[in-house]
Design an enzyme around this catalytic site. Structure first.
Site, PDB file in Angstrom:
ATOM      1  N   ASN A   9      62.664  36.583  42.150  1.00  7.30           N
ATOM      2  CA  ASN A   9      61.502  37.305  41.629  1.00  7.30           C
ATOM      3  C   ASN A   9      60.526  37.524  42.786  1.00  7.30           C
ATOM      4  O   ASN A   9      59.877  36.582  43.240  1.00  7.30           O
ATOM      5  CB  ASN A   9      60.855  36.474  40.507  1.00  7.30           C
ATOM      6  N   LYS A  11      57.786  39.141  42.767  1.00 12.41           N
ATOM      7  CA  LYS A  11      56.385  39.260  42.334  1.00 12.41           C
ATOM      8  C   LYS A  11      55.727  40.450  43.037  1.00 12.41           C
ATOM      9  O   LYS A  11      56.379  41.460  43.249  1.00 12.41           O
ATOM     10  CB  LYS A  11      55.655  37.929  42.577  1.00 12.41           C
ATOM     11  N   HIS A  95      56.310  35.661  31.839  1.00  8.41           N
ATOM     12  CA  HIS A  95      56.019  34.834  33.022  1.00  8.41           C
ATOM     13  C   HIS A  95      54.600  34.264  32.904  1.00  8.41           C
ATOM     14  O   HIS A  95      53.686  34.946  32.444  1.00  8.41           O
ATOM     15  CB  HIS A  95      56.162  35.677  34.295  1.00  8.41           C
ATOM     16  N   GLU A  97      52.378  33.827  35.018  1.00  4.41           N
ATOM     17  CA  GLU A  97      51.332  34.586  35.725  1.00  4.41           C
ATOM     18  C   GLU A  97      50.820  35.737  34.854  1.00  4.41           C
ATOM     19  O   GLU A  97      49.638  36.062  34.875  1.00  4.41           O
ATOM     20  CB  GLU A  97      51.883  35.099  37.067  1.00  4.41           C
ATOM     21  N   GLU A 167      59.856  27.320  33.435  1.00  9.22           N
ATOM     22  CA  GLU A 167      59.045  27.354  34.648  1.00  9.22           C
ATOM     23  C   GLU A 167      57.747  26.576  34.415  1.00  9.22           C
ATOM     24  O   GLU A 167      56.754  27.155  33.939  1.00  9.22           O
ATOM     25  CB  GLU A 167      58.703  28.797  35.035  1.00  9.22           C
ATOM     26  N   GLY A 173      54.916  27.912  42.924  1.00  6.90           N
ATOM     27  CA  GLY A 173      54.180  28.224  44.147  1.00  6.90           C
ATOM     28  C   GLY A 173      53.435  27.044  44.743  1.00  6.90           C
ATOM     29  O   GLY A 173      52.578  27.230  45.600  1.00  6.90           O
ATOM     30  N   SER A 213      59.148  26.494  42.722  1.00  5.73           N
ATOM     31  CA  SER A 213      59.311  25.945  44.085  1.00  5.73           C
ATOM     32  C   SER A 213      60.753  25.568  44.433  1.00  5.73           C
ATOM     33  O   SER A 213      60.981  24.582  45.139  1.00  5.73           O
ATOM     34  CB  SER A 213      58.376  24.745  44.289  1.00  5.73           C
TER      35      SER A 213
END
Ligand code: 13P
Length: 251
Positions: A9, A11, A95, A97, A167, A173, A213
């Protein structure tokens, strides 16, 4: 029985020139043909060039999002049909985010999943808890709530092409990969939720991916867990070599 899958991904990273270079480098290192599904999710602006350079390879394309209506007056949105038309086989939905920065609710994600299925896209539905929720023992409650609401009303046919990505928000991250035992615990919970809510046969075929990660050091032990069927890779997918190292070290 469940074909392993690794998804990169990107992003909101990579220009057209770097996307093209990435594909050239990846296909130089490996033809990526094999017994696993390799999927890349570029930003919308790079989908076309990535598709062009992937021509003839086995690597598949995913969208990172889609609109919650089928077509019409929605300036700036991309529909499920547009993604399919651009060559995508998959779409990442839910997701964290997007839940956090675009305030996407489970209800909205549910609408998007319906549209994705109608267009013949395979959905990768993301779920996961925050650190606060984990620390107060709410992980399974959060996952159950997200799965129940996001998948409400979908038929067995539509659910056949579903993958679920666990996730944990605290692992994305941050460099803090969840450890393999933590991951297996949650994946086991998701598998049993699928069995209880979707039925035995769907629970056997639904792929459950881990993301947060992931790198080539952590990936082998994660993939060795019985309910980890694949990986959803963010930062480490931005360089073709580190993405390839994850694939190579895991299978
Ligand atoms: P990182 O691998 O950068 O932690 O991102 C994970 C992720 O959010 C993939 O969708």
């Amino acid at each position: 029985m469940r074909r392993p899958i690794v998804v990169g991904n990107w992003k909101m990273n990579m220009l057209i020139s770097s996307s093209r270079k990435w594909v050239e480098e990846l296909l130089n290192i490996s033809d990526c043909a094999g017994t696993i599904d390799i999927v890349v999710a570029p930003p919308f602006t790079s989908i076309s060039v990535v598709r062009q350079y992937l021509e003839g390879s086995k690597v598949l394309l995913a969208g990172q999002n889609l609109a919650s209506i089928a077509e019409g007056a929605q300036t700036g949105e991309i529909s499920a049909n547009m993604l399919k038309d651009a060559g995508c086989d998959y779409v990442i939905l839910g997701h964290s985010e997007r839940r956090q920065y675009q305030r996407e609710s489970d209800g909205l994600i549910n609408k998007k999943i319906f549209l994705a299925c109608q267009s013949g896209l395979n959905v990768i539905l993301c779920v996961g808890e925050s650190m606060g929720e984990r620390n107060s023992d709410k992980t399974n409650d959060v996952i159950e709530r997200q799965l129940t609401a996001c998948l409400e009303g979908l038929s067995e046919d539509q659910l056949n092409s579903l993958s679920i990505a666990y996730e944990p928000i605290w692992a994305i991250g941050t460099g803090n990969t969840a450890n393999p035992n933590q991951v297996q615990d949650v994946h086991g919970f998701i598998r049993s939720w699928c069995e209880k809510s979707l039925g035995k046969s769907l629970s056997r075929v639904t792929r459950i991916l881990y993301g947060g990660s992931v790198n080539s050091q952590s990936s082998p032990a994660l993939m060795a867990q019985p309910d980890v069927d694949g990986l959803l890779v963010g930062g480490a997918s931005l360089r073709s070599k580190s993405f390839y190292d994850i694939i190579k070290s895991s299978f």
